[in-house]
Design a protein around this motif. Structure first.
Motif, short mmCIF file in Angstrom:
data_model
loop_
_atom_site.label_atom_id
_atom_site.label_comp_id
_atom_site.label_asym_id
_atom_site.label_seq_id
_atom_site.Cartn_x
_atom_site.Cartn_y
_atom_site.Cartn_z
N MET A 39 0.85 -1.18 0.00
CA MET A 39 0.00 0.00 0.00
C MET A 39 0.89 1.24 0.00
N SER A 40 0.55 2.22 -0.81
CA SER A 40 1.36 3.42 -0.99
C SER A 40 1.17 4.39 0.17
N ASN A 41 2.25 5.10 0.53
CA ASN A 41 2.17 6.15 1.54
C ASN A 41 1.40 7.36 1.04
N ASP A 42 1.21 7.45 -0.28
CA ASP A 42 0.51 8.59 -0.87
C ASP A 42 -1.01 8.41 -0.85
N LYS A 43 -1.48 7.27 -0.37
CA LYS A 43 -2.90 6.96 -0.41
C LYS A 43 -3.72 7.97 0.40
N ILE A 44 -4.85 8.34 -0.15
CA ILE A 44 -5.84 9.15 0.57
C ILE A 44 -6.89 8.16 1.07
N SER A 45 -7.22 8.22 2.35
CA SER A 45 -8.17 7.24 2.89
C SER A 45 -9.28 7.93 3.67
N LEU A 46 -10.31 7.15 3.92
CA LEU A 46 -11.49 7.61 4.65
C LEU A 46 -11.73 6.68 5.83
N THR A 47 -12.18 7.25 6.95
CA THR A 47 -12.65 6.39 8.03
C THR A 47 -14.03 5.87 7.63
N GLU A 48 -14.52 4.90 8.36
CA GLU A 48 -15.84 4.35 8.06
C GLU A 48 -16.91 5.45 8.18
N SER A 49 -16.77 6.30 9.18
CA SER A 49 -17.72 7.40 9.39
C SER A 49 -17.71 8.37 8.20
N ALA A 50 -16.53 8.74 7.72
CA ALA A 50 -16.43 9.64 6.57
C ALA A 50 -17.00 8.99 5.32
N ALA A 51 -16.71 7.72 5.12
CA ALA A 51 -17.22 7.02 3.94
C ALA A 51 -18.74 6.98 3.94
N ARG A 52 -19.34 6.72 5.10
CA ARG A 52 -20.81 6.70 5.20
C ARG A 52 -21.39 8.07 4.86
N ARG A 53 -20.76 9.15 5.36
CA ARG A 53 -21.27 10.50 5.12
C ARG A 53 -21.14 10.86 3.64
N VAL A 54 -19.98 10.59 3.05
CA VAL A 54 -19.77 10.90 1.63
C VAL A 54 -20.73 10.08 0.77
N SER A 55 -20.92 8.81 1.12
CA SER A 55 -21.85 7.96 0.38
C SER A 55 -23.27 8.54 0.42
N ALA A 56 -23.68 9.05 1.58
CA ALA A 56 -25.01 9.66 1.70
C ALA A 56 -25.11 10.90 0.82
N TYR A 57 -24.05 11.73 0.80
CA TYR A 57 -24.04 12.90 -0.08
C TYR A 57 -24.14 12.48 -1.54
N LEU A 58 -23.37 11.48 -1.93
CA LEU A 58 -23.38 11.02 -3.33
C LEU A 58 -24.74 10.44 -3.70
#
Length: 100
Positions: free
Chosen positions: A1-20
């Motif tokens: 896994m790359s150190n450059d990766k941008i990641s989301l916590t489960e909470s952030a992913a749920r919120r972004v998914s709801a927005y999308l």
């Protein structure tokens, strides 16, 4: 896994998914903009489309678009979504930040 990766916590992913789900879009757009003399602020928005200048990451089923010019400032960042009382906010855990 790359150190450059941008990641989301489960909470952030749920919120972004709801927005999308409600607004539509290609994913999450994450960037920075200059503030004042030497500061930077995070820019978070829904991405309507993928741009030629985007680096694309995927985490927890969410596509994350970052402009290649902003990537050195955001590499390794984990985005969290935090609720404290009535306040809801995205928080950024960025290993590149030396002073806030």
């Amino acid at each position: 896994m790359s150190n450059d990766k941008i990641s989301l916590t489960e909470s952030a992913a749920r919120r972004v998914s709801a927005y999308l789900d409600s607004e539509g879009g290609a994913g999450l757009r994450l960037g920075v903009r200059r503030t004042g003399c030497s500061g930077w602020a995070y820019v978070v928005d829904l991405a309507g489309e993928v741009r030629d200048s985007d680096e694309i990451f995927e985490d927890r089923g969410i596509r994350i678009m970052v402009d290649r010019e902003a990537l050195p400032l955001l590499a390794g960042t984990c985005v969290d979504y935090v609720q404290q009382g009535l306040n809801h906010t995205f928080e950024f855990h960025n290993p590149n930040v030396t002073d806030e």
